[in-house]
Write an enzyme that holds these catalytic residues in place. Structure first.
Site, PDB file in Angstrom:
ATOM      1  N   GLU A 122       0.853  -1.173   0.000  1.00 48.71           N
ATOM      2  CA  GLU A 122       0.000   0.000   0.000  1.00 48.71           C
ATOM      3  C   GLU A 122       0.899   1.237   0.000  1.00 48.71           C
ATOM      4  OE1 GLU A 122      -3.504   1.728   2.981  1.00 48.71           O
ATOM      5  OE2 GLU A 122      -1.861   0.536   3.787  1.00 48.71           O
ATOM      6  N   LYS A 174      -9.650   0.774  -1.671  1.00 48.35           N
ATOM      7  CA  LYS A 174      -9.736   0.286  -0.286  1.00 48.35           C
ATOM      8  C   LYS A 174     -11.096   0.603   0.323  1.00 48.35           C
ATOM      9  CE  LYS A 174      -7.082   0.778   4.043  1.00 48.35           C
ATOM     10  NZ  LYS A 174      -5.963   1.556   4.645  1.00 48.35           N
ATOM     11  N   CYS A 197      -4.484  -3.497   3.722  1.00 43.21           N
ATOM     12  CA  CYS A 197      -4.120  -3.098   5.077  1.00 43.21           C
ATOM     13  C   CYS A 197      -5.263  -3.257   6.087  1.00 43.21           C
ATOM     14  CB  CYS A 197      -3.579  -1.680   5.047  1.00 43.21           C
ATOM     15  SG  CYS A 197      -2.520  -1.284   6.476  1.00 43.21           S
TER      16      CYS A 197
END
Length: 262
Positions: free
Chosen positions: A40, A106, A142
């Protein structure tokens, strides 16, 4: 299926970070990997304004990633930032090369541990999987690791592997949580989970600051939660072979996807 996790240390300079992608992709291809995963925030590390560096998926930074992937003949997955309609940015994964062209924004934003990603980042809404060599591969980022439903959704859609670029925040207990969550998500989905973190900036003499800038410890986990291999805190390349028949074996032995009620 051979995969590579390129644990790099991004800088605020997107052009410099492209050089890291080029080097990691070349080394992954030389090692025979079908896909190489970068963290990321590969485009630009956290801790600096993201709006000025964000580019569309047809912009020059993404096009350069495509060229690197095409030259190496493998799939590249890397974190970047793209403009959102409301003035914020999306925390985006680009997946390109080897017959793949896709992106994932995300979904779960890191509004935790005193950090508010949603102030500058707009959430995505749709799970995304890609096909690498005929294998369904899910994408997550993440903080998504804390939400098992996403991984189960990806597995329900056929994913036997989930790739998770990350820039994991440092702090008390965070390394333990990282290891635990990656292994737990593999068990939840009975899939391989390969999580590629930013290297720990302190290994290069940088201060971590208050932004989530990585702790290293990238790892690959089997569908029954066993750690296959793991890196340390410093930059490195982890190459792992995934025995994909273990996914169906795990799903027969522990049919949590079929047995769950919620």
């Amino acid at each position: 299926m051979r995969i590579a996790l390129a644990q790099i240390l991004s800088t605020p300079d997107p052009d410099h970070n492209l050089a890291l992608i080029e080097d990691g992709t070349r080394r992954a291809a030389e090692a025979g990997a079908a896909v190489v995963v970068f963290p990321e925030g590969t485009m630009c590390c956290f801790g600096v304004p993201l709006g000025p560096v964000a580019e569309s998926l047809d912009g020059p930074w993404a096009d350069r990633v495509r060229s690197i992937a095409a030259a190496a003949g493998i799939t590249v997955v890397a974190g970047m930032f793209t403009p959102a309609d409301d003035g914020r940015v999306h925390n985006t994964l680009i997946a390109t090369g080897g017959g793949v062209e896709a992106s994932y924004d995300k979904i779960h934003l890191f509004d935790a541990f005193g950090f508010a990603e949603s102030r500058t980042v707009a959430p995505g809404s749709k799970p995304v999987s890609i096909a690498v060599g005929g294998v369904s591969v899910g994408l997550a980022t993440c903080y998504d690791l804390r939400f098992p439903g996403l991984f189960q959704e990806l597995a329900d859609g056929g994913a036997g592997v989930v790739l998770v670029p990350a820039s994991w925040g440092a702090g008390p207990g965070k390394r333990e949580q990282w290891d635990l969550l990656v292994r737990a998500r593999a068990l939840d989905s009975t899939a391989f989970v390969a999580a590629c973190d930013q290297a720990d900036p302190t290994t290069a003499g940088r201060e971590p600051g208050s932004a989530p800038t990585g702790i290293g410890a990238s790892l690959a986990v089997g569908p029954l939660g066993a750690v296959l291999d793991q890196l340390g805190a410093e930059p490195g390349l982890l190459v792992v072979d995934l025995a994909l028949d273990e996914v169906e074996q795990a799903r027969r032995a522990v049919p949590v996807l079929a047995n769950r009620r919620f």
